[in-house]
Write a protein that holds these residues in place. Sequence first.
Motif, PDB file in Angstrom:
ATOM      1  N   GLN A 102      37.276 -15.986  16.986  1.00 54.08           N
ATOM      2  CA  GLN A 102      37.027 -14.604  17.156  1.00 54.08           C
ATOM      3  C   GLN A 102      36.127 -14.179  16.243  1.00 54.08           C
ATOM      4  N   PRO A 103      35.659 -14.499  14.834  1.00 60.78           N
ATOM      5  CA  PRO A 103      34.798 -13.922  13.936  1.00 60.78           C
ATOM      6  C   PRO A 103      33.474 -14.237  14.454  1.00 60.78           C
ATOM      7  N   LEU A 104      33.371 -15.426  15.308  1.00 65.42           N
ATOM      8  CA  LEU A 104      31.964 -15.988  16.046  1.00 65.42           C
ATOM      9  C   LEU A 104      31.518 -15.012  17.167  1.00 65.42           C
ATOM     10  N   LEU A 105      32.611 -14.579  18.021  1.00 68.79           N
ATOM     11  CA  LEU A 105      32.516 -13.845  18.924  1.00 68.79           C
ATOM     12  C   LEU A 105      32.088 -12.310  18.386  1.00 68.79           C
ATOM     13  N   MET A 106      32.696 -11.984  17.338  1.00 66.83           N
ATOM     14  CA  MET A 106      32.394 -10.552  16.843  1.00 66.83           C
ATOM     15  C   MET A 106      30.927 -10.487  16.028  1.00 66.83           C
ATOM     16  N   LYS A 107      30.437 -11.717  15.632  1.00 69.40           N
ATOM     17  CA  LYS A 107      29.241 -11.832  15.133  1.00 69.40           C
ATOM     18  C   LYS A 107      28.160 -11.827  16.085  1.00 69.40           C
ATOM     19  N   TYR A 108      28.423 -12.530  17.244  1.00 68.70           N
ATOM     20  CA  TYR A 108      27.251 -12.802  18.126  1.00 68.70           C
ATOM     21  C   TYR A 108      27.366 -12.016  19.590  1.00 68.70           C
ATOM     22  N   PHE A 109      28.451 -11.487  19.720  1.00 71.60           N
ATOM     23  CA  PHE A 109      28.516 -10.698  21.075  1.00 71.60           C
ATOM     24  C   PHE A 109      28.472  -8.922  20.770  1.00 71.60           C
ATOM     25  N   ALA A 110      27.970  -8.208  21.521  1.00 66.73           N
ATOM     26  CA  ALA A 110      28.196  -6.920  21.691  1.00 66.73           C
ATOM     27  C   ALA A 110      29.562  -6.583  21.839  1.00 66.73           C
ATOM     28  N   TYR A 111      29.896  -5.191  21.140  1.00 64.99           N
ATOM     29  CA  TYR A 111      31.369  -4.738  21.234  1.00 64.99           C
ATOM     30  C   TYR A 111      31.670  -4.549  22.804  1.00 64.99           C
ATOM     31  N   GLU A 112      30.550  -4.388  23.560  1.00 64.80           N
ATOM     32  CA  GLU A 112      30.920  -3.948  24.901  1.00 64.80           C
ATOM     33  C   GLU A 112      31.088  -5.257  25.954  1.00 64.80           C
ATOM     34  N   GLU A 113      30.481  -6.168  25.252  1.00 66.98           N
ATOM     35  CA  GLU A 113      30.585  -7.507  25.754  1.00 66.98           C
ATOM     36  C   GLU A 113      31.905  -8.052  25.746  1.00 66.98           C
ATOM     37  N   LEU A 114      32.483  -7.704  24.419  1.00 68.92           N
ATOM     38  CA  LEU A 114      33.843  -8.494  24.093  1.00 68.92           C
ATOM     39  C   LEU A 114      34.938  -7.559  24.890  1.00 68.92           C
ATOM     40  N   LEU A 115      34.545  -6.302  25.095  1.00 64.24           N
ATOM     41  CA  LEU A 115      35.627  -5.525  25.859  1.00 64.24           C
ATOM     42  C   LEU A 115      35.584  -6.001  27.105  1.00 64.24           C
ATOM     43  N   LEU A 116      34.663  -6.368  27.825  1.00 61.71           N
ATOM     44  CA  LEU A 116      34.511  -6.777  29.234  1.00 61.71           C
ATOM     45  C   LEU A 116      35.337  -8.330  29.164  1.00 61.71           C
ATOM     46  N   LEU A 117      34.867  -9.087  28.221  1.00 58.21           N
ATOM     47  CA  LEU A 117      35.522 -10.355  28.046  1.00 58.21           C
ATOM     48  C   LEU A 117      36.912 -10.352  27.933  1.00 58.21           C
ATOM     49  N   LYS A 118      37.335  -9.577  27.142  1.00 56.11           N
ATOM     50  CA  LYS A 118      38.813  -9.467  26.921  1.00 56.11           C
ATOM     51  C   LYS A 118      39.479  -9.155  28.313  1.00 56.11           C
ATOM     52  N   GLN A 119      38.844  -8.218  28.969  1.00 57.83           N
ATOM     53  CA  GLN A 119      39.605  -7.769  30.273  1.00 57.83           C
ATOM     54  C   GLN A 119      39.397  -9.145  31.244  1.00 57.83           C
ATOM     55  N   GLN A 120      38.287  -9.616  31.263  1.00 61.92           N
ATOM     56  CA  GLN A 120      38.195 -10.908  32.303  1.00 61.92           C
ATOM     57  C   GLN A 120      39.100 -11.991  31.805  1.00 61.92           C
ATOM     58  N   VAL A 121      39.413 -12.354  30.631  1.00 55.09           N
ATOM     59  CA  VAL A 121      40.246 -13.219  30.139  1.00 55.09           C
ATOM     60  C   VAL A 121      41.705 -12.885  30.504  1.00 55.09           C
ATOM     61  N   ILE A 122      41.906 -11.667  30.447  1.00 56.01           N
ATOM     62  CA  ILE A 122      43.527 -11.252  30.736  1.00 56.01           C
ATOM     63  C   ILE A 122      43.646 -11.301  32.151  1.00 56.01           C
ATOM     64  N   GLN A 123      42.840 -10.833  32.970  1.00 53.77           N
ATOM     65  CA  GLN A 123      42.772 -10.839  34.425  1.00 53.77           C
ATOM     66  C   GLN A 123      42.953 -12.435  34.935  1.00 53.77           C
ATOM     67  N   GLN A 124      42.336 -13.352  34.291  1.00 53.95           N
ATOM     68  CA  GLN A 124      42.375 -14.802  34.570  1.00 53.95           C
ATOM     69  C   GLN A 124      44.044 -15.310  34.564  1.00 53.95           C
ATOM     70  N   HIS A 125      44.433 -14.944  33.467  1.00 50.95           N
ATOM     71  CA  HIS A 125      45.889 -15.578  33.228  1.00 50.95           C
ATOM     72  C   HIS A 125      46.829 -14.597  34.195  1.00 50.95           C
ATOM     73  N   GLU A 126      47.732 -15.488  34.706  1.00 54.01           N
ATOM     74  CA  GLU A 126      48.398 -14.978  35.967  1.00 54.01           C
ATOM     75  C   GLU A 126      49.921 -14.431  35.890  1.00 54.01           C
ATOM     76  N   PHE A 127      50.094 -14.385  34.245  1.00 54.07           N
ATOM     77  CA  PHE A 127      51.250 -13.868  33.777  1.00 54.07           C
ATOM     78  C   PHE A 127      51.642 -12.383  33.683  1.00 54.07           C
ATOM     79  N   TRP A 128      50.414 -11.421  34.291  1.00 55.09           N
ATOM     80  CA  TRP A 128      50.499 -10.048  34.322  1.00 55.09           C
ATOM     81  C   TRP A 128      50.503  -9.596  35.591  1.00 55.09           C
TER      82      TRP A 128
END
Length: 170
Positions: free
Chosen positions: A144-170
């Motif tokens: 997570q710190p590496l992500l924070m360091k090397y990705f833009a805030y907006e990229e991480l917002l999108l990434l988080k959304q994609q990761v959650i969507q891929q998990h089928e428990f929601w």
Amino acid sequence: MAPKFPDEVNVFLVPHSRMKDLVGTYMDQLSTADFRSNGALEHLLPLLENTFTEFKSHEHIENQYIMERLKQRLKLVNVTCQSVCNCHGDSQLVEILDLLRDGYTCTSKSLTERINFGSQLQKVVSDFTKQFIPHMEEEEEIFQPLLMKYFAYEELLLLKQQVIQQHEFW
Ligand code: FEO
């Protein structure tokens, strides 16, 4: 304790909360299971099979959506991080799923075989869990710190959304 990152860009927060809940549920039931009784294995096997299938899916999503992207990004900035490349290299999930599927043949076997299988299951799952909790902490504390360091805030917002969507428990 994992460092605190803003929840909206913490890509591990929601899935790991789910994984830890699953661990709590099966450890409670597994540790108190009486394999001499009819129904203990019949109850536990599908619960564990569903859970470990979900763990496997979680691992796959992380590989595809987080680790691969992080690896590419680090390569771009000439940073090496061996643990990103080998994050799930020693995963035992396939072996445990095979063991669980074997367990269904035990439900019609002798009491001794059921008890022996139950003990084996308790040990294998407990050993896995002792690794799995620190594994998740490592992802939260190192990746997570590496992500924070090397990705833009907006990229991480999108990434988080994609990761959650891929998990089928929601
Ligand atoms: Fe989030 Fe690799 O478990």
